[in-house]
Design an enzyme around this catalytic site. Structure first.
Site, mmCIF file in Angstrom:
data_model
loop_
_atom_site.group_PDB
_atom_site.id
_atom_site.type_symbol
_atom_site.label_atom_id
_atom_site.label_comp_id
_atom_site.label_asym_id
_atom_site.label_seq_id
_atom_site.Cartn_x
_atom_site.Cartn_y
_atom_site.Cartn_z
ATOM 1 N N LYS A 91 44.100 43.835 38.599
ATOM 2 C CA LYS A 91 43.401 44.859 37.676
ATOM 3 C C LYS A 91 44.242 45.678 37.232
ATOM 4 O O LYS A 91 45.592 45.736 37.225
ATOM 5 C CB LYS A 91 42.415 45.648 38.914
ATOM 6 C CG LYS A 91 41.623 44.528 39.531
ATOM 7 C CD LYS A 91 40.562 45.341 40.451
ATOM 8 C CE LYS A 91 39.526 44.306 41.344
ATOM 9 N NZ LYS A 91 38.748 45.151 42.178
ATOM 10 N N TYR A 112 30.619 41.240 37.470
ATOM 11 C CA TYR A 112 30.311 42.007 38.532
ATOM 12 C C TYR A 112 28.906 42.292 38.822
ATOM 13 O O TYR A 112 28.421 43.359 39.479
ATOM 14 C CB TYR A 112 31.045 43.430 38.481
ATOM 15 C CG TYR A 112 32.508 43.463 38.823
ATOM 16 C CD1 TYR A 112 32.789 42.935 40.297
ATOM 17 C CD2 TYR A 112 33.458 43.835 37.850
ATOM 18 C CE1 TYR A 112 34.369 42.914 40.595
ATOM 19 C CE2 TYR A 112 34.924 43.614 38.380
ATOM 20 C CZ TYR A 112 35.093 43.390 39.725
ATOM 21 O OH TYR A 112 36.501 43.098 40.284
ATOM 22 N N PHE A 126 29.043 52.696 42.907
ATOM 23 C CA PHE A 126 30.434 52.484 42.202
ATOM 24 C C PHE A 126 30.497 51.402 41.176
ATOM 25 O O PHE A 126 31.442 51.507 40.459
ATOM 26 C CB PHE A 126 31.439 51.826 43.352
ATOM 27 C CG PHE A 126 31.083 50.669 43.782
ATOM 28 C CD1 PHE A 126 31.377 49.419 43.231
ATOM 29 C CD2 PHE A 126 30.339 50.536 45.135
ATOM 30 C CE1 PHE A 126 31.072 48.273 43.844
ATOM 31 C CE2 PHE A 126 30.166 49.211 45.611
ATOM 32 C CZ PHE A 126 30.437 48.209 44.981
ATOM 33 N N ARG A 149 42.295 35.186 49.952
ATOM 34 C CA ARG A 149 41.726 36.339 50.481
ATOM 35 C C ARG A 149 42.086 36.956 51.609
ATOM 36 O O ARG A 149 42.599 38.005 51.750
ATOM 37 C CB ARG A 149 40.005 35.935 50.896
ATOM 38 C CG ARG A 149 39.325 35.526 49.947
ATOM 39 C CD ARG A 149 38.721 36.658 49.007
ATOM 40 N NE ARG A 149 37.664 37.437 49.724
ATOM 41 C CZ ARG A 149 36.815 38.276 49.191
ATOM 42 N NH1 ARG A 149 36.953 38.567 47.706
ATOM 43 N NH2 ARG A 149 35.974 38.695 50.057
ATOM 44 N N THR A 168 38.808 44.835 51.196
ATOM 45 C CA THR A 168 38.461 45.776 50.044
ATOM 46 C C THR A 168 39.342 46.893 49.958
ATOM 47 O O THR A 168 39.992 47.238 48.701
ATOM 48 C CB THR A 168 36.750 45.855 49.783
ATOM 49 O OG1 THR A 168 36.166 44.607 50.091
ATOM 50 C CG2 THR A 168 36.757 46.569 48.496
ATOM 51 N N ARG A 223 46.533 44.221 49.415
ATOM 52 C CA ARG A 223 46.060 45.752 49.491
ATOM 53 C C ARG A 223 46.511 46.708 50.569
ATOM 54 O O ARG A 223 46.660 47.854 50.440
ATOM 55 C CB ARG A 223 44.388 45.619 49.542
ATOM 56 C CG ARG A 223 43.928 45.158 48.284
ATOM 57 C CD ARG A 223 42.486 44.589 48.681
ATOM 58 N NE ARG A 223 41.928 43.996 47.499
ATOM 59 C CZ ARG A 223 40.743 43.260 47.347
ATOM 60 N NH1 ARG A 223 40.157 43.257 48.563
ATOM 61 N NH2 ARG A 223 40.282 43.146 46.420
ATOM 62 N N ASN A 251 42.082 48.747 43.825
ATOM 63 C CA ASN A 251 42.487 47.911 44.960
ATOM 64 C C ASN A 251 43.309 46.670 44.502
ATOM 65 O O ASN A 251 43.449 45.820 45.221
ATOM 66 C CB ASN A 251 41.316 47.443 45.938
ATOM 67 C CG ASN A 251 40.355 46.434 45.161
ATOM 68 O OD1 ASN A 251 40.377 46.441 44.012
ATOM 69 N ND2 ASN A 251 39.357 46.197 46.006
ATOM 70 N N HIS A 308 41.374 41.112 42.351
ATOM 71 C CA HIS A 308 40.060 40.454 42.626
ATOM 72 C C HIS A 308 40.418 39.172 43.175
ATOM 73 O O HIS A 308 41.106 38.668 42.355
ATOM 74 C CB HIS A 308 39.006 40.548 41.355
ATOM 75 C CG HIS A 308 38.024 39.660 41.972
ATOM 76 N ND1 HIS A 308 36.851 40.225 42.302
ATOM 77 C CD2 HIS A 308 37.943 38.405 41.077
ATOM 78 C CE1 HIS A 308 36.078 38.976 42.526
ATOM 79 N NE2 HIS A 308 36.595 37.855 42.067
ATOM 80 N N GLU A 323 33.738 31.303 39.037
ATOM 81 C CA GLU A 323 34.707 32.445 38.370
ATOM 82 C C GLU A 323 35.890 31.782 37.543
ATOM 83 O O GLU A 323 36.119 32.252 36.312
ATOM 84 C CB GLU A 323 35.273 33.349 39.398
ATOM 85 C CG GLU A 323 34.011 34.156 40.010
ATOM 86 C CD GLU A 323 34.347 35.146 41.220
ATOM 87 O OE1 GLU A 323 35.651 34.996 41.426
ATOM 88 O OE2 GLU A 323 33.891 35.726 41.456
HETATM 89 P P1 CMP Z 1 36.608 43.671 44.038
HETATM 90 O O1 CMP Z 1 37.111 42.398 45.040
HETATM 91 O O2 CMP Z 1 36.985 43.292 42.733
HETATM 92 O O3 CMP Z 1 34.791 43.490 44.206
HETATM 93 C C1 CMP Z 1 34.240 44.401 43.916
HETATM 94 C C2 CMP Z 1 34.984 45.561 43.439
HETATM 95 O O4 CMP Z 1 34.291 46.999 43.701
HETATM 96 C C3 CMP Z 1 35.918 45.809 44.573
HETATM 97 O O5 CMP Z 1 37.044 44.756 44.548
HETATM 98 C C4 CMP Z 1 36.501 47.351 44.474
HETATM 99 O O6 CMP Z 1 37.294 47.659 43.376
HETATM 100 C C5 CMP Z 1 35.147 47.894 43.925
HETATM 101 N N1 CMP Z 1 34.375 48.570 45.205
HETATM 102 C C6 CMP Z 1 33.908 47.935 46.239
HETATM 103 N N2 CMP Z 1 33.266 48.809 47.093
HETATM 104 C C7 CMP Z 1 33.544 49.986 46.464
HETATM 105 C C8 CMP Z 1 33.229 51.393 46.958
HETATM 106 N N3 CMP Z 1 32.477 51.684 47.910
HETATM 107 N N4 CMP Z 1 33.907 52.283 46.291
HETATM 108 C C9 CMP Z 1 34.418 52.140 44.844
HETATM 109 N N5 CMP Z 1 34.460 50.872 44.482
HETATM 110 C C10 CMP Z 1 34.310 49.721 45.183
#
Ligand code: CMP
Length: 161
Positions: A13, A53, A61, A89, A95, A106, A116, A119, A130
């Site tokens: 990202k 998404y 969020f 993963r 996350t 992470r 984070n 993805h 994807e």
């Molecule tokens: P990703 O694995 O790309 O999938 C969804 C994304 O949403 C996640 O990584 C984070 O970047 C974001 N995300 C998930 N939960 C939250 C949260 N509670 N607050 C802010 N961002 C979030």
């Protein structure tokens, strides 16, 4: 693809690019034994991000997440290897960087939930979807690393036989 070989999608990202962590992140996947079959730098369109998404639409969020991923370029990759989706993963970690275990990407490089760094597809079915969402078939290169027989016992012959 032989045996349990899979492909999975990862993108670094915008925070990973701003922090110049792309090389170190990619290195972790390579060191583990996965190999690249697709790689590109891109600015994702808003439509592509919103579609990707879609399952998070309506969550508190969601809009901030879309703006974050729109805010800069990303590096997208398709990685191949045994059980690639679950291997990736586990390398990526939970996350939230604050909760992710040390030793994961992470867990080692961040403390944020939104910022984070990567993805990663959450399983073989989403990986297939994807990969097709972000890569055209002619952007993927099938090849077999020379050390594959040492990495995957289901891959075929005995090493050095
Ligand atoms: P990703 O694995 O790309 O999938 C969804 C994304 O949403 C996640 O990584 C984070 O970047 C974001 N995300 C998930 N939960 C939250 C949260 N509670 N607050 C802010 N961002 C979030």
């Amino acid at each position: 693809m032989a045996g349990s070989m899979e492909r999975t999608l990862v993108f670094v990202k915008p925070d990973g690019l701003h922090r110049r962590l792309v090389g170190r992140i990619l290195q972790r996947f390579e060191e583990k034994g996965l190999h690249l079959v697709g790689l590109k730098l891109a600015r994702l369109s808003e439509d592509l991000i919103r579609e990707h998404y879609a399952e998070h639409r309506g969550k508190p969020f969601y809009e901030l997440l879309v703006r974050f991923v729109l805010s800069g370029p990303v590096v997208l990759m398709v990685l191949e290897g045994p059980e690639a989706a679950s291997v990736v993963r586990s390398l990526v970690g939970a996350t939230s960087g604050a909760k992710a275990s040390p030793g994961t990407i992470r867990g080692d490089f961040g403390v944020s939930q939104r910022f984070n760094l990567v993805h990663a597809s959450d399983g073989p079915a989403s990986a297939e979807r994807e990969v097709a969402h972000f890569f055209a078939p002619d952007e993927l290169v099938s090849w077999r690393p020379s050390d594959m027989d040492w990495l995957d016992e289901t891959a075929g012959k005995e090493p050095n036989s």
